[in-house]
Design a protein around this motif. Structure first.
Motif, PDB file in Angstrom:
ATOM      1  N   LYS A 121      -2.367  -0.306   8.575  1.00 42.00           N
ATOM      2  CA  LYS A 121      -3.001  -1.371   9.525  1.00 42.00           C
ATOM      3  C   LYS A 121      -2.344  -1.450  10.967  1.00 42.00           C
ATOM      4  CE  LYS A 121      -4.951  -4.201   5.719  1.00 42.00           C
ATOM      5  NZ  LYS A 121      -6.568  -3.866   6.279  1.00 42.00           N
TER       6      LYS A 121
ATOM      7  N   ASP B 133      -6.822   3.906  -7.133  1.00 45.47           N
ATOM      8  CA  ASP B 133      -6.435   2.687  -6.599  1.00 45.47           C
ATOM      9  C   ASP B 133      -6.023   1.414  -7.515  1.00 45.47           C
ATOM     10  OD1 ASP B 133      -6.890   0.952  -4.170  1.00 45.47           O
ATOM     11  OD2 ASP B 133      -8.274  -0.029  -5.209  1.00 45.47           O
TER      12      ASP B 133
ATOM     13  N   LYS C 217      -2.096  -0.052  -7.672  1.00 43.05           N
ATOM     14  CA  LYS C 217      -1.994  -1.371  -7.567  1.00 43.05           C
ATOM     15  C   LYS C 217      -1.281  -2.009  -8.499  1.00 43.05           C
ATOM     16  CE  LYS C 217      -6.176  -2.711  -6.706  1.00 43.05           C
ATOM     17  NZ  LYS C 217      -7.680  -3.163  -6.759  1.00 43.05           N
TER      18      LYS C 217
ATOM     19  N   ASP D 253       1.405   0.820  -0.145  1.00 42.93           N
ATOM     20  CA  ASP D 253       0.558   0.972   0.836  1.00 42.93           C
ATOM     21  C   ASP D 253      -0.502   2.061   0.713  1.00 42.93           C
ATOM     22  OD1 ASP D 253      -1.276   0.013   2.802  1.00 42.93           O
ATOM     23  OD2 ASP D 253       0.172   0.561   4.346  1.00 42.93           O
ATOM     24  N   LEU D 254      -1.531   1.796   0.446  1.00 46.93           N
ATOM     25  CA  LEU D 254      -2.506   3.096   0.121  1.00 46.93           C
ATOM     26  C   LEU D 254      -3.587   3.093   0.913  1.00 46.93           C
ATOM     27  CD1 LEU D 254      -3.298   5.724  -1.856  1.00 46.93           C
ATOM     28  CD2 LEU D 254      -4.888   3.998  -2.832  1.00 46.93           C
ATOM     29  N   ALA D 255      -3.783   4.120   1.791  1.00 48.34           N
ATOM     30  CA  ALA D 255      -5.039   4.440   2.541  1.00 48.34           C
ATOM     31  C   ALA D 255      -6.089   5.533   2.027  1.00 48.34           C
ATOM     32  CB  ALA D 255      -4.818   4.667   3.970  1.00 48.34           C
ATOM     33  N   LEU D 256      -7.285   5.262   2.215  1.00 49.22           N
ATOM     34  CA  LEU D 256      -8.315   6.203   1.331  1.00 49.22           C
ATOM     35  C   LEU D 256      -8.879   7.267   2.606  1.00 49.22           C
ATOM     36  CD1 LEU D 256      -9.756   3.960  -1.220  1.00 49.22           C
ATOM     37  CD2 LEU D 256      -7.879   5.860  -1.474  1.00 49.22           C
TER      38      LEU D 256
ATOM     39  N   LYS E 260     -15.246   1.662   2.697  1.00 46.20           N
ATOM     40  CA  LYS E 260     -15.092   0.328   3.337  1.00 46.20           C
ATOM     41  C   LYS E 260     -15.431  -0.781   2.534  1.00 46.20           C
ATOM     42  CE  LYS E 260     -14.810  -0.160   7.880  1.00 46.20           C
ATOM     43  NZ  LYS E 260     -13.576  -0.108   8.096  1.00 46.20           N
TER      44      LYS E 260
ATOM     45  N   PHE F 108     -13.548  -0.911  -0.997  1.00 46.54           N
ATOM     46  CA  PHE F 108     -12.240  -1.030  -0.909  1.00 46.54           C
ATOM     47  C   PHE F 108     -11.874  -1.716   0.285  1.00 46.54           C
ATOM     48  CE2 PHE F 108     -13.169   2.764  -3.283  1.00 46.54           C
ATOM     49  CZ  PHE F 108     -12.585   2.517  -4.683  1.00 46.54           C
TER      50      PHE F 108
ATOM     51  N   HIS G 142      -9.626  -3.805   0.980  1.00 43.35           N
ATOM     52  CA  HIS G 142      -8.033  -4.099   1.242  1.00 43.35           C
ATOM     53  C   HIS G 142      -7.409  -2.781   1.658  1.00 43.35           C
ATOM     54  CE1 HIS G 142      -9.162  -2.586  -2.898  1.00 43.35           C
ATOM     55  NE2 HIS G 142      -7.850  -2.185  -3.124  1.00 43.35           N
ATOM     56  N   ARG G 143      -8.066  -1.761   1.800  1.00 47.97           N
ATOM     57  CA  ARG G 143      -7.563  -0.418   2.253  1.00 47.97           C
ATOM     58  C   ARG G 143      -7.858  -0.044   3.776  1.00 47.97           C
ATOM     59  NH1 ARG G 143      -3.606  -0.580  -1.402  1.00 47.97           N
ATOM     60  NH2 ARG G 143      -4.173  -0.115  -3.597  1.00 47.97           N
TER      61      ARG G 143
END
Length: 355
Positions: free
Chosen positions: A4, A158, A162, A169-172, A195, A198, A200-201
């Motif tokens: 982020k 995911d 978690k 910290d995971l981004a997709l 989006k 997920f 939160h990602r």
């Protein structure tokens, strides 16, 4: 959260193995990535013996890459070792670019963790639980592509991260695992699906389409909310060259067009935009991804000759392509089982081999 806080759009110039085992060529590509205002330059770290069985079949367009054996193709471009990647990191530092490299085996993770700000997991390794665990244990952020996945598989990873690694910290990344991806298969609407599912990602886009004239595919992906953009990258003089990933790679001119698009009033034509958006459906495996899903994913494979009656241990097996055998997701169902027949090295394990 790491992702982020990245300056957006965060552009990853995916060199992969377009360096062709040459540090000089790699540096030239890095320099042009800087000219294109990239945020990062990414390579791929693997050894053929650890990624693919000797008989692992292709999953790419043979008109562009003639080699039919994954093992032979990977063997051709796997000559870089730890010292090479350290040199590449220094070159990237010189040009103020983040150095990244996707690890395809556990040994690669061990030395790359000292060099990269975050790890990238390739689409084909979404089911490679041993690799995902090894990466998450480094406590580095993780960027994961979702090519050839259905939504349940993305949710599985995911949830897995978690639950087991809550601080990771995971981004997709939306991705279509097809080389090259037709514009009609780009399905950029999936960015909005990810989006929504997920929230939160951070969501990004890894593009495998042929570079379009005005870089409108990646421009539209960013407009839809893909905060991280990744695309294969090569020298302007090698763009479109057959073999390796040059044929579907962008060059720095393409990146400059992308940046111009962000401040230009010019818009994507309605016809082309409709083509690349796809239908408003949830993420499912596309027809163009089925061969990649089958041949680029991993199976549990014998690491050495195993005798009849022996008990399988963790160090007896390795995760290799193709994905026609037992998935690495089920590794815990296999370890501790007794073998009913002699198994040679590089054998794709089947349940019929076990008691």
């Amino acid at each position: 959260m790491f992702f982020k806080n990245l300056v957006k759009p965060y552009i990853i110039a995916e060199v992969g193995v377009n360096h062709e085992n040459s540090l000089d060529l790699a540096e030239k590509i890095i320099r042009q990535a800087k000219l294109g205002n990239s945020s990062a330059v990414k390579f791929q770290t693997y050894k053929a013996e650890k990624i693919a069985c000797k008989n692992s079949p292709y999953y790419w367009d043979l008109k562009k890459v003639k080699e039919k054996s994954q093992f032979k193709l990977f063997k051709k471009y796997d000559k870089f070792n730890e010292s090479h990647y350290k040199k590449l990191k220094k070159i990237c530092d010189y040009y103020s670019l983040d150095f990244l490299s996707t690890p395809f085996d556990l040994d690669a993770v061990k030395f790359l963790k000292k060099l990269v700000p975050f790890f990238k997991i390739a689409s084909a390794d979404v089911t490679n639980i041993p690799l995902i665990e090894q990466i998450c244990k480094t406590k580095k952020p993780v960027l994961m592509s979702t090519g050839a996945c259905n939504l349940n598989e993305v949710k599985f990873v995911d949830d897995f991260i978690k639950k087991k690694f809550p601080k990771t910290d995971l981004a997709l990344m939306h991705c279509i695992l097809s080389y090259p991806t037709r514009y009609s298969d780009a399905n950029l609407n999936i960015i909005k699906v990810l989006k929504k599912k997920f929230p939160h990602r951070v969501i990004g886009y890894s593009d495998h389409t042929l570079p379009d004239k005005n870089s409108r595919v990646i421009t539209e992906a960013y407009a839809l909310g893909a905060e991280i953009i990744e695309k294969h990258f090569t020298l302007d003089e090698l763009k479109g060259k057959k073999n390796n990933d040059h044929f579907h790679s962008m060059d720095y001119y393409d990146l400059l067009k992308f940046w111009k698009n962000l401040s230009s009033p010019e818009k994507t034509s309605k016809k082309f935009k409709k083509l690349i958006m796809g239908k408003k459906i949830g993420r499912k495996v596309l027809n163009c991804e089925k061969i990649s899903r089958k041949n680029a994913r991993r199976s549990l494979v014998t690491k050495k000759n195993l005798k009849q009656g022996s008990i399988i241990k963790n160090n007896d097996i390795i995760c290799k392509r193709p994905g026609t055998g037992i998935s690495p997701i089920d590794i815990r169902k296999i370890v501790g089982r007794r073998i009913t027949i002699n198994l040679p090295e590089d054998h794709i394990i089947n349940y019929s081999d076990l008691d």
